[in-house]
Design a protein around this motif. Structure first.
Motif, short mmCIF file in Angstrom:
data_model
loop_
_atom_site.label_atom_id
_atom_site.label_comp_id
_atom_site.label_asym_id
_atom_site.label_seq_id
_atom_site.Cartn_x
_atom_site.Cartn_y
_atom_site.Cartn_z
N UNK A 20 0.85 -1.19 0.00
CA UNK A 20 0.00 0.00 0.00
C UNK A 20 0.88 1.24 0.00
N UNK A 21 0.41 2.30 -0.61
CA UNK A 21 1.11 3.58 -0.58
C UNK A 21 0.15 4.68 -1.02
N UNK A 22 0.57 5.91 -0.77
CA UNK A 22 -0.17 7.07 -1.25
C UNK A 22 0.27 7.36 -2.68
N UNK A 23 -0.69 7.46 -3.57
CA UNK A 23 -0.39 7.67 -4.98
C UNK A 23 0.30 9.01 -5.20
N UNK A 24 1.31 9.00 -6.03
CA UNK A 24 2.07 10.22 -6.33
C UNK A 24 1.36 11.07 -7.37
N UNK A 25 1.58 12.36 -7.30
CA UNK A 25 1.00 13.27 -8.28
C UNK A 25 1.57 12.94 -9.66
N UNK A 26 0.70 12.84 -10.63
CA UNK A 26 1.13 12.56 -12.00
C UNK A 26 1.29 11.09 -12.32
N UNK A 27 1.12 10.20 -11.33
CA UNK A 27 1.27 8.77 -11.58
C UNK A 27 0.16 8.26 -12.48
N UNK A 28 0.51 7.38 -13.42
CA UNK A 28 -0.48 6.84 -14.36
C UNK A 28 -0.66 5.34 -14.22
N UNK A 29 0.36 4.65 -13.69
CA UNK A 29 0.31 3.19 -13.59
C UNK A 29 0.74 2.73 -12.20
N UNK A 30 0.29 1.54 -11.83
CA UNK A 30 0.87 0.80 -10.71
C UNK A 30 1.44 -0.47 -11.32
N UNK A 31 2.66 -0.83 -10.90
CA UNK A 31 3.32 -1.98 -11.53
C UNK A 31 4.35 -2.57 -10.59
N UNK A 32 4.83 -3.77 -10.94
CA UNK A 32 5.77 -4.47 -10.07
C UNK A 32 7.03 -4.83 -10.84
N UNK A 33 8.12 -4.99 -10.10
CA UNK A 33 9.37 -5.48 -10.67
C UNK A 33 9.27 -6.99 -10.78
N UNK A 34 9.37 -7.53 -11.98
CA UNK A 34 9.19 -8.96 -12.20
C UNK A 34 10.30 -9.73 -11.47
N UNK A 52 1.85 -4.29 -15.37
CA UNK A 52 1.34 -3.01 -14.89
C UNK A 52 -0.17 -2.94 -15.08
N UNK A 53 -0.79 -2.00 -14.35
CA UNK A 53 -2.21 -1.71 -14.52
C UNK A 53 -2.39 -0.19 -14.52
N UNK A 54 -3.30 0.28 -15.33
CA UNK A 54 -3.60 1.70 -15.40
C UNK A 54 -4.35 2.14 -14.16
N UNK A 55 -3.90 3.21 -13.54
CA UNK A 55 -4.62 3.77 -12.40
C UNK A 55 -5.92 4.41 -12.88
N UNK A 56 -7.02 4.03 -12.25
CA UNK A 56 -8.33 4.49 -12.71
C UNK A 56 -9.04 5.30 -11.64
N UNK A 57 -9.87 6.19 -12.09
CA UNK A 57 -10.61 7.06 -11.17
C UNK A 57 -11.51 6.24 -10.26
N UNK A 58 -11.38 6.50 -8.96
CA UNK A 58 -12.23 5.84 -7.99
C UNK A 58 -11.82 4.43 -7.62
N UNK A 59 -10.73 3.93 -8.19
CA UNK A 59 -10.27 2.56 -7.91
C UNK A 59 -9.00 2.64 -7.07
N UNK A 60 -8.99 1.94 -5.95
CA UNK A 60 -7.84 1.94 -5.05
C UNK A 60 -7.09 0.61 -5.04
N UNK A 61 -7.80 -0.49 -5.29
CA UNK A 61 -7.22 -1.82 -5.15
C UNK A 61 -6.76 -2.38 -6.48
N UNK A 62 -5.50 -2.81 -6.53
CA UNK A 62 -4.92 -3.39 -7.74
C UNK A 62 -4.15 -4.66 -7.36
N UNK A 63 -4.67 -5.80 -7.74
CA UNK A 63 -4.05 -7.08 -7.43
C UNK A 63 -3.38 -7.67 -8.67
#
Length: 378
Positions: A72-86, A104-115
């Protein structure tokens, strides 16, 4: 007559905001507008077990998953994706519209959870990495040459090895030559189905779109097609980081400088904080670090020396770059007794598709590295 005139005025009043709006420039919304700033989720393998100690990022900050695979973390300003190091024990999954690596997954409005679900594999003892510099296509004719010459050669080369080790590839920027509308036709040529291997992507100066109001907007078209422009993955005992080292004004093709923004340097420090210094480190960028390419007009030295010092913390490190359309492998940085090699590896398009040669008369092509554990085998 009067009532018709009144109706006309009312219609004109309703239409006026549309006319004003159409006369204004399109507005690109702040990616954080109307969104929660919290991002969280879980990484697990396809066998149901949690992926522990994996780095997760939004392109500005990095965290690692806990014993349950959670982050979990606070999203940074300007961030567009959440992703992991393979991680090394996860397969490089390809897919999406272009058959390229998907992590990676695109950060979407109103969505907080990305599995994320990772596909487990045994950690490779050895692997092969192909480095593809500057396809730099500017037309469909040049895309056909890339398919018939570069892609066909890669597929045949890998097939000729008879599965002796897994192979991967990464471009080193300038996928197109300021022809961003060609991405939908060009990127699928590097799909796993076409090349036979996963092909990661790196951004070059000609991949930055213009005219745009600064670098942040100049990268948006690229990222909308291929995902994050700064990321990492592991194979065997090798940690590979891919970064955009073009700082573009967005005003015109040649108005850019090489280097890294402050936030990129901070991101790299965070990303590498979770990496053992016994690993072999590969940094893939577009422009080489040496001579005139290691200067910056945006202030400071573009963090080149800072990053060389970071690379020098590892047992051995290597920088792979394109941009010059020739080959030069004679540059080595010595940092606290550790070697950092700067390999400038030519271009797939050679001299901009005018022939089959680069500007130093070396053939159009790509580089090949073979790794065993944390060492270069060949």
């Amino acid at each position: 007559m009067y009532k018709y005139f009144i109706r006309f005025l009312l219609a004109l009043a309703l239409l006026a905001p549309v006319l004003v709006c159409c006369s204004e420039k399109p507005v690109i919304e702040d990616p954080l507008k109307n969104r929660s700033t919290k991002v969280y989720g879980k990484l697990s393998y396809d066998d149901g077990k949690p992926a522990v100690g994996v780095t997760v990022s939004d392109g500005r900050k990095c965290v690692t998953t806990n014993s349950k695979g959670e982050y979990s973390f606070e999203r940074s300003k300007g961030a567009r994706y959440v992703y992991y190091t393979i991680p090394a024990d996860a397969e490089v999954v390809t897919g999406g519209s272009y058959g390229l690596p998907v992590f990676y997954k695109l950060l979407r409005s109103g969505v907080c959870e990305y599995n994320f679900e990772l596909k487990r594999q045994a950690v490779e003892k050895e692997f092969r990495l192909l480095t593809i510099g500057d396809p730099q296509v500017g037309s469909t004719v040049q895309i056909k040459r890339f398919i018939n010459e570069t892609v066909a050669d890669i597929r045949n080369y890998v097939a000729s090895k008879n599965g002796d080790m897994n192979s991967y590839a990464v471009t080193m920027g300038d996928i197109v030559n300021n022809k961003w509308e060609l991405y939908p036709e060009m990127l699928p040529t590097m799909s796993r189905n076409k090349t036979g291997i996963p092909v990661f992507q790196c951004m070059g100066n000609h991949d930055h779109e213009f005219p745009k109001d600064g670098d942040e907007l100049a990268v948006q078209t690229w990222e909308s097609h291929v995902g994050p422009s700064n990321y990492a993955f592991n194979r065997s005992d090798v940690h590979i980081v891919v970064m955009d080292n073009i700082r573009h004004t967005g005003s015109a093709s040649s108005v850019y400088d090489t280097g890294f923004w402050d936030w990129q340097y901070e991101w790299l420090k965070q990303e590498l904080s979770n990496v053992s210094r016994d690993k072999y480190l590969v940094l893939v960028v577009h422009c080489p670090f040496r001579e005139k390419f290691s200067s910056s007009n945006f202030g400071g030295d573009g963090h080149y020396q800072d990053i060389i010092n970071l690379l020098g913390e590892f047992r051995e490190a290597r920088i792979c770059s394109g941009h010059t359309h020739y080959i030069r492998n004679s540059i080595t940085f010595d940092v606290n007794g550790h070697k950092v090699y700067d390999n400038n590896l030519g271009a797939a398009c050679g001299g901009w598709w005018h022939s089959t040669l680069c500007t130093d008369a070396s053939p159009n092509g790509y580089g090949v590295f073979e790794f065993t554990g944390n060492r270069v085998k060949n």
